[in-house]
Write a protein that holds these residues in place. Sequence first.
Motif, short mmCIF file in Angstrom:
data_model
loop_
_atom_site.label_atom_id
_atom_site.label_comp_id
_atom_site.label_asym_id
_atom_site.label_seq_id
_atom_site.Cartn_x
_atom_site.Cartn_y
_atom_site.Cartn_z
N GLU A 25 0.84 -1.20 0.00
CA GLU A 25 0.00 0.00 0.00
C GLU A 25 0.87 1.25 0.00
O GLU A 25 0.58 2.23 -0.70
CB GLU A 25 -0.93 0.00 1.20
CG GLU A 25 -2.05 -1.01 1.13
CD GLU A 25 -2.90 -1.06 2.39
OE1 GLU A 25 -2.65 -0.26 3.32
OE2 GLU A 25 -3.82 -1.89 2.44
N SER A 26 1.93 1.24 0.79
CA SER A 26 2.82 2.39 0.84
C SER A 26 3.49 2.61 -0.50
O SER A 26 3.65 3.76 -0.95
CB SER A 26 3.89 2.18 1.91
OG SER A 26 3.31 2.09 3.18
N GLU A 27 3.90 1.54 -1.15
CA GLU A 27 4.54 1.65 -2.45
C GLU A 27 3.57 2.26 -3.46
O GLU A 27 3.96 3.12 -4.25
CB GLU A 27 4.99 0.27 -2.93
CG GLU A 27 5.83 0.30 -4.18
CD GLU A 27 6.34 -1.08 -4.55
OE1 GLU A 27 6.39 -1.35 -5.77
OE2 GLU A 27 6.65 -1.87 -3.66
N GLY A 28 2.31 1.86 -3.40
CA GLY A 28 1.30 2.44 -4.30
C GLY A 28 1.11 3.92 -4.05
O GLY A 28 1.01 4.72 -5.00
N ALA A 29 1.05 4.32 -2.78
CA ALA A 29 0.87 5.74 -2.44
C ALA A 29 2.07 6.55 -2.89
O ALA A 29 1.93 7.65 -3.44
CB ALA A 29 0.64 5.89 -0.94
N LEU A 30 3.27 6.01 -2.67
CA LEU A 30 4.48 6.72 -3.09
C LEU A 30 4.53 6.85 -4.61
O LEU A 30 4.97 7.89 -5.14
CB LEU A 30 5.72 6.00 -2.58
CG LEU A 30 5.98 6.13 -1.07
CD1 LEU A 30 7.12 5.22 -0.64
CD2 LEU A 30 6.29 7.57 -0.71
N GLN A 31 4.09 5.84 -5.33
CA GLN A 31 4.07 5.91 -6.79
C GLN A 31 3.11 6.99 -7.27
O GLN A 31 3.42 7.75 -8.18
CB GLN A 31 3.67 4.54 -7.39
CG GLN A 31 3.78 4.48 -8.89
CD GLN A 31 5.19 4.74 -9.39
OE1 GLN A 31 6.16 4.26 -8.83
NE2 GLN A 31 5.30 5.54 -10.45
N ASP A 35 4.16 10.31 -9.39
CA ASP A 35 3.51 10.64 -10.66
C ASP A 35 2.94 12.06 -10.64
O ASP A 35 3.08 12.82 -11.61
CB ASP A 35 2.39 9.64 -10.97
CG ASP A 35 2.92 8.24 -11.27
OD1 ASP A 35 4.14 8.11 -11.55
OD2 ASP A 35 2.11 7.29 -11.19
N LEU A 36 2.30 12.45 -9.52
CA LEU A 36 1.75 13.81 -9.41
C LEU A 36 2.86 14.85 -9.44
O LEU A 36 2.72 15.90 -10.08
CB LEU A 36 0.94 13.94 -8.11
CG LEU A 36 -0.44 13.32 -8.09
CD1 LEU A 36 -1.01 13.33 -6.68
CD2 LEU A 36 -1.37 14.07 -9.04
N MET A 37 3.96 14.58 -8.75
CA MET A 37 5.07 15.53 -8.74
C MET A 37 5.66 15.67 -10.15
O MET A 37 5.97 16.78 -10.58
CB MET A 37 6.15 15.07 -7.75
CG MET A 37 5.75 15.24 -6.30
SD MET A 37 6.94 14.56 -5.13
CE MET A 37 8.35 15.60 -5.42
N ALA A 38 5.80 14.56 -10.87
CA ALA A 38 6.36 14.61 -12.22
C ALA A 38 5.40 15.34 -13.17
O ALA A 38 5.83 16.14 -14.01
CB ALA A 38 6.62 13.19 -12.72
#
Length: 167
Positions: A25-31, A35-38
Amino acid sequence: MPTLESIQARIEALQAKADALLAKESEGALQKIHDLMARHGLNISDIEKFSGTRKKTGRSNSAQKQSTVAYQDPKTGATWSGRGRAPGWIAKAKDRSKFAVGASAQESKAKGKARAAVKSKGKSKGQPRGPQPALYRDPQSGATWSGRGRAPAWLASVEDRTPFLIG
């Protein structure tokens, strides 16, 4: 009937599953965040500016805010920064310059001289100290009031105090 070892083994297996789910779940949130930052062209410093937080640079904020020692007790070696309530060993001292440490000793002597000059000129801030002349007099009892502090009972309930003014 299950044994203690079998229960502990199940607990460990469940804990491992829980840790794996949390990591996924953490990996999904970080991804999603990446993506939003990029997509918006943001970096970590933009987020820090927006939230008002910064990465720690090794020193804590409390270490940066600690004040220097301004006064030291020669007998015990106890110190005081000059801020907050004065400790007992310096609270009753009339001249604190003898407790001053280093450069702050020169500053405190200069401040003391400046304060003495202000006091000698008679220009003090705030309310005057000591007894004040009477401004109001009760015609029946002859009692007086200076106008400072709580109004006496004979004057507190009166709306217009002008008849009680003295001269």
